[in-house]
Design a protein around this motif. Structure first.
Motif: not given
Length: 286
Positions: A229, A239, A245
């Motif tokens: 991330l 997300q 995601v």
């Protein structure tokens, strides 16, 4: 077990170290005699199961637990909690790492409990919980009930964000230059391909891998979603679930099913993408 009266505050403790669980329970009994601890769970999966069965008003979750850690258990409960039967509980994380606990405190999450339990600190936690429960209205499918649910979800989001990294490792930091290419294996595992990040429509955590989905292909990487991330452009990838995601520009439509859960249609993919209750605020009409 004596059944709690409607006014009896209730709690569940999730802690895999029995002595620490016992110590927390004893300190709670001293600081908050009216509180009824409904159960003590020794792992994250049991904590989720018992919480959904008993619907306590407060959760004391250890960050590190076998099977499913405290953050994962909380995220799963946020999705599964029957908000029409009971308000979403107040969440308190139990941690041995003061630095990250302080971050949670700064994020104005309800609170944290630091191991070993300190009576004075726990007393402050109890005071904040009592104030929060006093202000909490009964669960009801009304605008006021929805507003209260969203306020509690926002609090959980802040606490989960602040608590990331409480496993004793430094939390992942955003990188200056987001990923442009990603080295990923094909599903057979025999070939590693360089996949342009512009072609990725979504990432999905699956067991020990993360699936990388383009419009026409699927690849696998071993980097956990938590570590991936910070390497993604936050404006480009959102997300929407603890395990998913998505590329924001690929979202074509958002649907609500009969149970009230949100699902996404992505341009170029046929499957429906689930949206966690924690991230549903991203799709509230402007």
């Amino acid at each position: 077990m004596n059944l709690p009266t409607p006014t009896t505050p209730t709690a569940l403790i999730a802690e895999d170290e029995p002595l620490l669980a016992q110590a927390l329970r004893a300190e709670l009994a001293a600081a908050w005699p009216e509180l009824q601890v409904l159960a003590v769970a020794g792992d994250g999966r049991s904590a989720v199961r018992e919480a959904l069965r008993l619907l306590p008003q407060v959760l004391f979750f250890d960050i590190r637990m076998p099977g499913l850690d405290g953050l994962g258990a909380a995220a799963e409960l946020a999705d599964s909690w029957p908000a029409d039967r009971a308000p979403l509980p107040q969440l308190v994380f139990v941690t041995a790492y003061d630095e990250y606990a302080a971050r949670a405190f700064d994020a104005q999450a309800i609170d944290y409990v630091l191991k070993p339990v300190q009576a004075a600190r726990l007393h402050r936690t109890v005071q904040r919980l009592q104030q929060a429960l006093h202000a909490q209205r009964p669960a009801a499918p009304t605008p006021a009930g929805e507003e209260m649910l969203e306020q509690t979800l926002a609090q959980w989001r802040r606490l989960l964000s602040a608590a990331a990294g409480q496993d004793g490792t430094a939390p992942p930091q955003p990188v200056a230059a987001p990923l442009r290419m990603i080295a990923a294996s094909d599903t057979g595992g025999a070939t590693v391909r360089m996949v342009p990040i512009d072609e990725v429509l979504y990432f999905e955590a699956a067991d020990k891998y993360v699936r990388v989905l383009t419009a026409t292909q699927e690849y696998l990487i071993r980097t956990p979603l938590k570590q991936l991330l910070p390497q993604l452009d936050a404006q480009t990838f959102w997300q929407v679930h603890r395990a998913v995601v998505v590329r924001s520009s690929a979202i074509e439509a958002v649907h609500r099913d009969e149970a009230g859960k949100l699902h996404l249609d992505l341009r170029g993919r046929a499957e429906k993408i689930p949206v966690s209750r924690l991230y549903a605020h991203l799709f509230r009409a402007m």
